[in-house]
Design a protein around this motif. Structure first.
Motif, mmCIF file in Angstrom:
data_model
loop_
_atom_site.group_PDB
_atom_site.id
_atom_site.type_symbol
_atom_site.label_atom_id
_atom_site.label_comp_id
_atom_site.label_asym_id
_atom_site.label_seq_id
_atom_site.Cartn_x
_atom_site.Cartn_y
_atom_site.Cartn_z
ATOM 1 N N VAL A 67 0.818 -1.443 0.003
ATOM 2 C CA VAL A 67 0.045 -0.121 0.078
ATOM 3 C C VAL A 67 0.717 1.230 0.123
ATOM 4 O O VAL A 67 1.887 1.420 0.630
ATOM 5 C CB VAL A 67 -1.078 -0.201 1.217
ATOM 6 C CG1 VAL A 67 -1.824 1.215 1.299
ATOM 7 C CG2 VAL A 67 -1.642 -1.217 1.199
ATOM 8 N N THR A 68 0.444 2.119 -0.771
ATOM 9 C CA THR A 68 0.891 3.432 -0.798
ATOM 10 C C THR A 68 -0.029 4.652 -0.709
ATOM 11 O O THR A 68 -1.268 4.421 -1.639
ATOM 12 C CB THR A 68 1.892 3.598 -2.132
ATOM 13 O OG1 THR A 68 3.069 2.774 -2.087
ATOM 14 C CG2 THR A 68 2.475 5.194 -2.043
ATOM 15 N N SER A 69 0.125 5.675 0.070
ATOM 16 C CA SER A 69 -0.939 6.762 -0.064
ATOM 17 C C SER A 69 -0.208 7.997 0.543
ATOM 18 O O SER A 69 0.965 8.197 0.899
ATOM 19 C CB SER A 69 -1.950 6.066 1.069
ATOM 20 O OG SER A 69 -3.161 7.234 0.975
ATOM 21 N N PHE A 70 -1.304 9.057 0.565
ATOM 22 C CA PHE A 70 -0.656 10.322 1.141
ATOM 23 C C PHE A 70 -1.434 10.848 2.034
ATOM 24 O O PHE A 70 -2.790 10.107 2.496
ATOM 25 C CB PHE A 70 -1.047 11.345 -0.102
ATOM 26 C CG PHE A 70 -0.274 10.994 -1.337
ATOM 27 C CD1 PHE A 70 0.782 11.863 -1.487
ATOM 28 C CD2 PHE A 70 -0.886 10.308 -2.269
ATOM 29 C CE1 PHE A 70 1.616 11.724 -2.803
ATOM 30 C CE2 PHE A 70 -0.176 10.126 -3.856
ATOM 31 C CZ PHE A 70 0.996 10.723 -3.690
ATOM 32 N N ASP A 71 -0.795 11.518 3.180
ATOM 33 C CA ASP A 71 -1.962 12.092 4.147
ATOM 34 C C ASP A 71 -3.021 13.018 3.454
ATOM 35 O O ASP A 71 -2.758 13.152 2.202
ATOM 36 C CB ASP A 71 -1.056 12.528 5.170
ATOM 37 C CG ASP A 71 -0.413 14.000 4.746
ATOM 38 O OD1 ASP A 71 -0.437 14.456 3.588
ATOM 39 O OD2 ASP A 71 0.571 14.311 5.531
ATOM 40 N N ALA A 72 -3.837 13.663 4.154
ATOM 41 C CA ALA A 72 -5.039 14.552 3.455
ATOM 42 C C ALA A 72 -4.461 15.566 2.901
ATOM 43 O O ALA A 72 -4.724 16.042 1.775
ATOM 44 C CB ALA A 72 -5.851 14.908 4.646
ATOM 45 N N ALA A 73 -3.248 16.333 3.405
ATOM 46 C CA ALA A 73 -2.892 17.510 2.825
ATOM 47 C C ALA A 73 -2.281 17.041 1.432
ATOM 48 O O ALA A 73 -2.562 17.731 0.462
ATOM 49 C CB ALA A 73 -1.779 18.016 3.680
ATOM 50 N N GLY A 74 -1.590 15.975 1.628
ATOM 51 C CA GLY A 74 -0.738 15.501 0.291
ATOM 52 C C GLY A 74 -1.601 15.051 -0.733
ATOM 53 O O GLY A 74 -1.260 15.439 -2.189
ATOM 54 N N PHE A 75 -2.686 14.313 -0.353
ATOM 55 C CA PHE A 75 -3.632 14.178 -1.361
ATOM 56 C C PHE A 75 -4.544 15.172 -2.157
ATOM 57 O O PHE A 75 -4.527 15.362 -3.266
ATOM 58 C CB PHE A 75 -4.667 13.076 -0.842
ATOM 59 C CG PHE A 75 -5.483 12.303 -1.863
ATOM 60 C CD1 PHE A 75 -4.852 11.295 -2.881
ATOM 61 C CD2 PHE A 75 -6.850 12.373 -1.535
ATOM 62 C CE1 PHE A 75 -5.637 10.650 -3.562
ATOM 63 C CE2 PHE A 75 -7.591 11.470 -2.738
ATOM 64 C CZ PHE A 75 -6.982 10.739 -3.603
ATOM 65 N N THR A 76 -4.514 16.322 -1.247
ATOM 66 C CA THR A 76 -5.158 17.417 -1.658
ATOM 67 C C THR A 76 -4.270 18.084 -2.710
ATOM 68 O O THR A 76 -4.527 18.570 -3.738
ATOM 69 C CB THR A 76 -5.572 18.178 -0.597
ATOM 70 O OG1 THR A 76 -6.392 17.824 0.240
ATOM 71 C CG2 THR A 76 -6.410 19.649 -1.343
ATOM 72 N N ARG A 77 -3.097 18.057 -2.466
ATOM 73 C CA ARG A 77 -2.035 18.728 -3.463
ATOM 74 C C ARG A 77 -1.838 17.817 -4.575
ATOM 75 O O ARG A 77 -1.748 18.640 -5.658
ATOM 76 C CB ARG A 77 -0.535 18.721 -2.853
ATOM 77 C CG ARG A 77 -0.482 19.938 -1.607
ATOM 78 C CD ARG A 77 0.785 19.887 -1.176
ATOM 79 N NE ARG A 77 1.728 18.765 -0.446
ATOM 80 C CZ ARG A 77 1.513 18.453 0.681
ATOM 81 N NH1 ARG A 77 0.989 19.393 1.480
ATOM 82 N NH2 ARG A 77 2.282 17.475 1.089
ATOM 83 N N LEU A 78 -2.165 16.486 -4.569
ATOM 84 C CA LEU A 78 -2.158 15.718 -5.653
ATOM 85 C C LEU A 78 -3.033 16.364 -6.524
ATOM 86 O O LEU A 78 -3.059 16.072 -7.869
ATOM 87 C CB LEU A 78 -2.099 14.268 -5.429
ATOM 88 C CG LEU A 78 -2.234 13.382 -6.475
ATOM 89 C CD1 LEU A 78 -1.593 11.930 -5.815
ATOM 90 C CD2 LEU A 78 -3.576 12.977 -7.018
ATOM 91 N N ALA A 79 -4.191 16.408 -6.061
ATOM 92 C CA ALA A 79 -5.579 16.711 -7.019
ATOM 93 C C ALA A 79 -5.280 18.235 -7.472
ATOM 94 O O ALA A 79 -5.549 18.331 -8.812
ATOM 95 C CB ALA A 79 -6.812 16.762 -6.135
ATOM 96 N N THR A 80 -4.959 19.187 -6.571
ATOM 97 C CA THR A 80 -4.665 20.529 -7.222
ATOM 98 C C THR A 80 -3.602 20.567 -8.199
ATOM 99 O O THR A 80 -3.333 21.278 -9.170
ATOM 100 C CB THR A 80 -4.518 21.422 -5.999
ATOM 101 O OG1 THR A 80 -3.327 21.031 -5.490
ATOM 102 C CG2 THR A 80 -5.782 21.496 -5.104
ATOM 103 N N GLY A 81 -2.665 19.554 -7.964
ATOM 104 C CA GLY A 81 -1.500 19.523 -8.920
ATOM 105 C C GLY A 81 -1.758 19.087 -10.236
ATOM 106 O O GLY A 81 -1.124 19.499 -11.269
ATOM 107 N N ALA A 82 -2.763 18.308 -10.324
ATOM 108 C CA ALA A 82 -3.614 17.703 -11.547
ATOM 109 C C ALA A 82 -4.243 18.729 -12.428
ATOM 110 O O ALA A 82 -4.752 18.356 -13.356
ATOM 111 C CB ALA A 82 -4.184 16.380 -11.203
ATOM 112 N N GLY A 83 -4.594 19.920 -11.696
ATOM 113 C CA GLY A 83 -5.474 20.921 -12.452
ATOM 114 C C GLY A 83 -6.833 20.748 -11.966
ATOM 115 O O GLY A 83 -7.637 21.300 -12.671
ATOM 116 N N LEU A 84 -7.055 20.437 -10.694
ATOM 117 C CA LEU A 84 -8.334 20.000 -10.095
ATOM 118 C C LEU A 84 -8.610 21.069 -8.888
ATOM 119 O O LEU A 84 -7.649 21.372 -8.305
ATOM 120 C CB LEU A 84 -8.835 18.736 -9.528
ATOM 121 C CG LEU A 84 -8.757 17.602 -10.728
ATOM 122 C CD1 LEU A 84 -8.701 16.436 -9.757
ATOM 123 C CD2 LEU A 84 -9.812 17.777 -11.769
ATOM 124 N N THR A 85 -9.877 21.679 -9.086
ATOM 125 C CA THR A 85 -10.302 22.560 -7.715
ATOM 126 C C THR A 85 -11.220 21.744 -6.856
ATOM 127 O O THR A 85 -11.921 21.107 -7.350
ATOM 128 C CB THR A 85 -10.999 23.838 -8.340
ATOM 129 O OG1 THR A 85 -10.295 24.646 -9.102
ATOM 130 C CG2 THR A 85 -11.475 24.674 -7.226
#
Length: 212
Positions: free
Chosen positions: A164-182
């Motif tokens: 398993v690999t995951s991000f904490d909440a802040a890291g997952f949010t950064r993943l989304a915004t870095g992809a161009g999502l709001t």
């Protein structure tokens, strides 16, 4: 080398779990609330991509039942067959989302419910970026994960060995915004799967829009 050794690890796990996975997670009120959020915002007959579609329930079943054009993608032959049988009004494709060609702007919405967890962080970032590009401008994305800061950790999930690999909440949010999502809304829940080998797990749901 056995046949299982040559296959995508997630396919081996979910082939083994089959309908047990659906039974364990079917009572997630947070998942259903997330689908309600999406349904409230989709235009009639929207084209939706369900990544890691599993047994087809509840995601594809709910969206297709509301009249949307749903394509489910999963690496597990067992899950794909079960979903095709359980949700005949949707379409399901046996494929690895990391390799599946996606046309830019071709979907009105994308759902990614807990289907990134057996990918590396680089793969998760690349997949979410590709999915964001596959959305039309103004299209919606729902991303859900277990928000824990771990990388390539060997664990047991419902009796099956997983890495398993995951991000904490802040890291997952950064993943989304870095992809161009709001990120329009963020929901947290603690869920206990209905399975003797499962343990309570935190869930994070990001409800997003592709701008531009």
């Amino acid at each position: 080398m056995t046949e299982d050794d040559r296959r995508v690890p997630a396919a081996v796990v979910f082939d083994a779990l089959g309908l047990d996975y659906e039974k364990a997670f079917a009572s997630s009120e947070a998942h259903r609330a997330s689908l309600d959020w999406l349904l409230d915002r989709l235009e009639p007959g929207s084209r939706v991509l369900d990544v890691g579609s599993g047994t087809g329930r509840p995601t594809a079943w709910t969206l297709a039942g509301a009249g949307h054009d749903v394509l489910g993608v999963d690496v597990s032959p067992v899950m794909t067959e079960v979903a095709s049988r359980q949700v005949p009004q949707a379409r399901f494709q046996l494929a690895d989302i990391r390799e599946l060609p996606l046309e830019d702007g071709s979907f009105d919405a994308v759902c990614v419910y807990f289907s990134l967890l057996q990918m590396t962080r680089a793969e998760q970032s690349a997949v979410v970026a590709r999915l964001a590009r596959a959305l039309r401008p103004g299209g919606l994305a729902v991303l859900a994960t277990v928000p824990i800061d771990i990388e390539a950790v060997d664990a047991v999930f419902m009796g099956q060995p997983v890495r398993v690999t995951s991000f904490d909440a802040a890291g997952f949010t950064r993943l989304a915004t870095g992809a161009g999502l709001t990120v329009l809304a963020e929901e947290h829940a603690l869920f206990s799967p209905a399975h003797p080998d499962a343990v309570p797990e935190p869930h994070l749901f990001l409800h997003c829009r592709r701008d531009g």
